[in-house]
Design an enzyme around this catalytic site. Sequence first.
Site, short mmCIF file in Angstrom:
data_model
loop_
_atom_site.label_atom_id
_atom_site.label_comp_id
_atom_site.label_asym_id
_atom_site.label_seq_id
_atom_site.Cartn_x
_atom_site.Cartn_y
_atom_site.Cartn_z
N ASP A 271 0.85 -1.19 0.00
CA ASP A 271 0.00 0.00 0.00
C ASP A 271 0.89 1.25 0.00
O ASP A 271 2.10 1.16 0.23
CB ASP A 271 -0.88 -0.04 1.27
CG ASP A 271 -1.98 1.02 1.27
OD1 ASP A 271 -2.28 1.59 0.21
OD2 ASP A 271 -2.53 1.28 2.36
N GLU A 274 2.92 4.98 -3.95
CA GLU A 274 2.97 5.90 -5.13
C GLU A 274 4.29 6.66 -5.18
O GLU A 274 4.71 6.98 -6.28
CB GLU A 274 1.79 6.86 -5.05
CG GLU A 274 0.44 6.17 -5.28
CD GLU A 274 0.01 5.29 -4.10
OE1 GLU A 274 0.38 5.62 -2.96
OE2 GLU A 274 -0.66 4.27 -4.33
N ASP A 346 -8.83 3.59 -3.24
CA ASP A 346 -9.93 3.98 -2.35
C ASP A 346 -11.16 4.46 -3.10
O ASP A 346 -11.43 5.66 -3.20
CB ASP A 346 -9.44 5.05 -1.38
CG ASP A 346 -8.30 4.53 -0.51
OD1 ASP A 346 -8.16 3.29 -0.41
OD2 ASP A 346 -7.56 5.35 0.05
O1 MIG Z 1 -4.09 6.14 4.24
O2 MIG Z 1 -4.10 0.92 5.49
O3 MIG Z 1 -5.92 2.12 -0.07
O4 MIG Z 1 -7.04 -0.02 1.30
O5 MIG Z 1 -7.25 0.16 4.08
C1 MIG Z 1 -4.90 5.03 4.08
C2 MIG Z 1 -5.25 1.71 5.53
C3 MIG Z 1 -4.03 3.80 3.99
C4 MIG Z 1 -5.10 3.01 1.98
C5 MIG Z 1 -5.53 1.80 1.23
C6 MIG Z 1 -6.65 1.13 1.98
C7 MIG Z 1 -6.19 0.77 3.38
C8 MIG Z 1 -5.73 2.03 4.10
N1 MIG Z 1 -4.65 2.68 3.33
#
Ligand code: MIG
Length: 688
Positions: A271, A274, A346
Site C-alpha cells: 500500500d 505511489e 480507495d
Molecule cells: O491512508 O491501510 O488504499 O485499502 O485500508 C490510508 C489503511 C491507507 C489506503 C488503502 C486502503 C487501506 C488504508 N490505506
Amino acid sequence: MSNYRVLREEEKIYGLGEKTGDMNRKGKSYVHWNTDHFAYGVDTDPLYSSIPFFIGVNHSGHYGIFVEAPGRSLFNFGASSHRLQYFTVEGKILDYYFIFGEHPLDILQNFSMLTGTLPLPPKWALGYQQSRYSYYPDYVVMDVAKTFRQKKIPADVIYLDIHYMDSNKAFTWDLVRFPDPTRLINDLKKLGFKVITILDPGIKNEKGYLPCDSGLKKDVFIKYPDGENYAANVWPGPCFFPDYSKDATRKWWRDLIAKWMRNGLGGLCNDMNEPASWGQTTPELVEMDFDGHPRAHNESRNVYGALMARASSEGMQKAFPDRRFFNLTRAAYAGSQRHAAVWTGDNVASAEYMMLGIRMVNSFSLSGISFAGFDMGGFFGESDAELYARWISLAAFTPLFRGHSIINSRSSEPWSFGEAVEDIARNYIGLRYRLMPYIYSCIYKATQDGTPFCRPLMIDFPQDEQVYDVRWQNQYLFGPSLLIIPAMTGQAFTEVYLPPGLWYDLYTSLQFPGGRTYIVPSPRDRLPVFVKGGSVLLMQSLTQNFSLDKRTSQVELHYYDGAITDFVFQWYDDDGISNAFKEGAYYLGNIQYNHKKNTLEIVPLHNQYPMGYRRLRLFINGLRKDAKTIYNKIGVRAPVQTYRFKEPVSNFDPLYQPIDYTDEVKDVLAFDLHFQQGRSYVWSLGSV
Ligand code: MIG
C-alpha cells in the site's frame, strides 16, 4: 519531449490502465503521476498507477503504442484539438514502441512479449478474499473467519490492515491487539484461511527500530541531490523511503520480507507506494539511484510502486522458493503484472463506482494487467443491501475478488446486509468456486501469452462497430465463454447488446441470437450473464476453500452449441500451490470443437498431474432433445436433466419479494462417464 500524430475522425483509443471516465479515451487528456487520491471521483485523474500504453482502433487497422516513460507524462487524445493526438514526457529522452498487430488481442500479446505476463497465482488467491481496515484484535479476525465457515460461504483469504502493526511501523506486531500472531495465523490456517498483511514502504526514522537502523547502515533510502536522506510523514510519523531502484535496497528488502513471511503469511498487500505521504507532494528533485544512473523524481516516480512490488515478491520467493504467494499492489507501472496483482485504491460505495470499477479492471486488462480488482462493496461510504448484493455478484466475475471497507464504517461481510443478501452472496461466491477449473485455466492462458482474462467486447469482436458504443462499454467477457452485464441499482431490467453469434442465458440456457439488443431481467439477485454459443465451461462441485478442502471427484464440462468455426479451450490444472508445475507437474488438455466433423474432443497434451476427477459429467446445451446420434462411448442415450447455476433466494423479507425467474436449465442432455484424464474422448454431436 513530445510526439504529435494525426487523430483520425473515426479513431478510438483504449488503454492507459487505471484511468477513470469512459473506456474510449478519445477527446480526453490524461496525466501519469502516481497519486494517492482518497475517495477519488468518477472522473479523477491521475490515480495510483500509470501504464503509458494504449491501443488505437481505426478503419485501416489497429496499433499499440507503449511510451517508456516512468516519469510524469501527458497523453492527449484530441482534447482541445480537432486534428492532433500527442504525448509528452518529462526529460530529454522519448522512447516509444509502435506495436503492430492485426487485432487488439495480437497487439496485447505483443505488448506482453515486451513487458511480460503474470506468474501463475496460487489457486486460493482466485477465491474470495475478505479485507477490512482493520479487523482487530485477534479474536475479531477469528470470528470473521469462523462465521464464513459456519455460514458455509466459501472464502480463502483474510487481511490484516494497519492496526496489526506496532504504532504503524512496518514489520512489527502490536502485541496488545495480537499477542500471539503465530498462533492466530495457525488457527486461521486450520480453518483454511490464508493471511495477508498490508505493508507500507515508509520506514520510520527511529533509533532502535531494526529496519531503520539496518537501512541507514546499508544506505538504502531515497536521497536529496546533496546526499541527505529524504524524509516525510506517513502513518508511523517521519519516514524514510527505500530506494528500490538500487540492488542493495532490494536485497535488504528481500531479507526483511523473507523474515516477515516466515510468520506463516500467504502474501502481502503493498500500500501507499505511489509513494504517498502527508501533503501528497514529493519534491521533484529527490533522486533514485537506478544502480548508479540517478534519475530525479519527476522522471522516475511512476515506477516506485512497481519496484517495491517486485522486491516484495522476490522476498516471498526467497523465503519459500517452492511455494506460490499472492502479492497485491496499489501503485503499478507497465509490466507490474510480473510481480503483483493490482487493486484500484480507495473507491466509494455507490453504483457509479461499481460501474467505474468494472471499466478500470477492464482497462487494466487492456494494458497487460490481467489480475486486478476493486474494493467490493466500496471503500469509502456505505453500500445498502441492494448495492452490496449487486456488487458482490459482479465482483465474482472479476479476477481479484476482494471485499474491503474503511475504518468506522458499517460491517460489510457477506452476511452483514440481511439474510436475502447473504443468500445472494453465497450463490455467487459459490458459483465462483464451482467455476474454478474454468477460471484457473483462463488465468493460466494469461500467464502463457498475455491473453487478458477480463476483456471488453472489442477484444473478441474487434470488427463489430457496435462494441465501441458507449452504451455497452461496461459489458465484458470473463474468459472466452462468459459475457457479463453489470446492472445498475434500481434497474429490474437492463438493456444488453449481444455481439454477433448465438448466446445462452447462463441460468436457463435459453438461446438469444446475437447482433442485436435485448431487455433482460436484472433484479438484485440475478446478474445477467450470457454464455457464448461455441464455447465451454468447466466446473467442479462446491468447496469452501482451496487450502483444506479435498478436490471434488467430479468435473463438469458444459458445452454450448453454436460455433461456426473450430475452437479450442485449454484446460489447465496443477496442485494450485507449489512451484512443481515449473518442473512439469501439471495437466494440460485441449477441449476442442471440430466444425467440419461436428465433434467435441478432449485431447490430453501433458498429463503429469493427477487431478483426482473420477467422473466427468458432460452437459450439452443447444442441441435438440431428440438429437439421435448423441451417444456416449458405450452407446447409452443421454438422459435429459435439469441444472442449477444458482439457488433461489429464500423469501426472508416481506418487503422484497424475489421474483421467481425459474432460473433452472431445463432439458439439458447430460452424460456421466468414468473419467481417465490420460485418455482422449470424442463425442460426435451428430446430425439432428
Ligand atoms: O491512508 O491501510 O488504499 O485499502 O485500508 C490510508 C489503511 C491507507 C489506503 C488503502 C486502503 C487501506 C488504508 N490505506
